[in-house]
Scaffold this active site. Structure first.
Site, short mmCIF file in Angstrom:
data_model
loop_
_atom_site.label_atom_id
_atom_site.label_comp_id
_atom_site.label_asym_id
_atom_site.label_seq_id
_atom_site.Cartn_x
_atom_site.Cartn_y
_atom_site.Cartn_z
CE LYS A 1 9.65 -11.60 -13.98
NZ LYS A 1 10.54 -10.78 -14.83
CG ASP B 1 -7.04 -5.82 5.62
OD1 ASP B 1 -6.68 -5.71 6.81
OD2 ASP B 1 -7.63 -4.91 5.00
CG ASN C 1 -0.22 -0.12 2.51
OD1 ASN C 1 0.57 0.75 2.86
ND2 ASN C 1 -0.46 -1.19 3.27
#
Length: 397
Positions: free
Chosen positions: A286, A276, A208
């Site tokens: 990858k 969350d 975030n």
């Protein structure tokens, strides 16, 4: 917070000396009296007039000032202060101190003082890493000299690395910690900060926009009031504060483990923006783009750190403070969150993109407690942190 404190500020020669002028201003804002001492080299970067104007004190420059020395001025200067601060502390000044040299006013004051000395080093990365500087560093630490920084970053010379002088708020916090037996002395407080990174594969992750600035400011403010702070931080874009125990983590699970290891504590402040969810089927290598379309990611719920600590039946901190970053119905959602999580306080803020709060320099919060709600005006994150730290000190008194 520094009312009545006397600080002797020795300004060494280096481009970082420009920060010393802001340091004078910030220390005086907190009530301190600042007496500046400039080395010859410092005068190449800042003027005695600017230092005198900002400090409202005479600036001392010369060991052989006859007017001052008639009354043994250098001895009086070195002992009249409550704390001696050297910012920037150059490699030369550190070498003189470690070697016991006293051939100018600054080095003589440092030899003659009977007060604590705080250094804020600043120099080229190669100079900082040089074996001689590192030997001097260890010698000075052994002599009980306090340090703030240096930090790592871009330098005026164009290089990058350790050697950059700490920012002024961190130096102020270190001064306060060195001087004050604050209201939180003897208290241990855990603070979480920054985002968490939940891996998708070794090169991708879910995160975030949290910068970690508010949590860092809170930890700094608590330490300034005398608290022992354990600072658990995700991969923040701001440097952790000085004078606290720093525990770096990546994921929410790691953050919970670090918090649990940090307990017991008198208070826990959960300012981190914890993800969350995590990717349950994260790849060890990858992921490649295929003709089959997007990868099939399976999500799992992360541990709820705030609820876990709030719900502890044994060893729960006496004060648990959570943060609620909301984009709509802020107070309603935050009030419900406090009840749901079981924490004592919730600090709610509106992080809608138009507010500029997440990742910005300011914050506007509402503190929700069991006994009511208090809305604070928009202010800098440092000001929010100072006000919250004082409220925490009152609650723990």
């Amino acid at each position: 917070m520094l009312a009545g404190k006397r600080i002797l500020l020795i300004i060494g020669g280096g481009i970082a000396a420009f920060k010393s002028l802001d340091l004078i201003r910030r220390l005086r804002e907190r009530g301190a009296t600042v007496t500046p001492v400039l080395t010859k080299a410092a005068e190449e970067f800042v003027t005695p007039l600017s230092a005198s104007a900002l400090s409202a004190q005479k600036v001392y420059r010369d060991l052989f000032d006859l007017t001052d020395e008639a009354e043994m001025g250098h001895i009086e200067l070195s002992r009249a202060a409550d704390l001696v601060v050297v910012a920037p502390a150059t490699a030369d000044l550190m070498g003189k101190m470690a070697g016991g040299l006293a051939n100018d006013l600054a080095s003589t004051l440092l030899m003659a003082t009977d007060k604590r000395v705080l250094l804020a080093p600043a120099m080229n990365v190669r100079m900082w890493e040089h074996p001689a500087t590192q030997r001097n560093l260890e010698t000075l630490k052994g002599d009980g000299i306090l340090f703030v920084g240096p930090t790592e970053g871009d330098m005026a010379c164009g290089e990058f690395g350790p050697g950059r002088m700490s920012e002024v708020p961190d130096i102020v916090a270190a001064v306060e910690a060195a001087l004050m037996d604050g209201p939180l002395k003897g208290k241990h407080i855990v603070v979480t900060s920054g985002p968490t990174h939940e891996p998708i594969d070794p090169v991708r992750y879910i995160a975030n926009r949290s910068s970690g600035a508010q949590g860092t400011a809170i930890a700094r403010a608590l330490a300034a009031l005398g608290a022992q702070v354990t600072f658990v931080t995700g991969p923040a874009s701001v440097a952790p504060p000085e004078g606290v125990k720093v525990v770096k983590v990546e994921t929410a699970q790691q953050m919970l483990q670090a918090v649990q290891r940090g307990l017991p504590a008198d208070a826990a402040i959960f300012a981190a923006a914890v993800a969350d969810w995590r990717v349950e089927n994260a790849s060890d290598s990858k992921m490649k783009k295929t003709k089959g379309g997007t990868p099939d990611l399976s999500f799992a719920e992360n541990p709820d750190i705030l609820a876990t600590v709030s719900g502890m039946t044994k060893g729960r901190p006496s004060l648990v403070v959570g943060f609620a970053a909301e984009t709509d119905d802020v107070i309603a959602h935050a009030t419900a969150k406090r009840q749901r999580k079981g924490c004592d306080w919730i600090v709610a803020n509106d992080v809608s993109p138009e507010t500029g709060i997440m990742g910005g320099a300011e914050n506007s919060v509402t503190v929700i407690r069991t006994d009511g709600t208090e809305e604070w005006p928009r202010m800098s994150k440092d000001q929010v942190a100072a006000r919250l730290a004082n409220a925490i000190a009152e609650a723990l008194a």
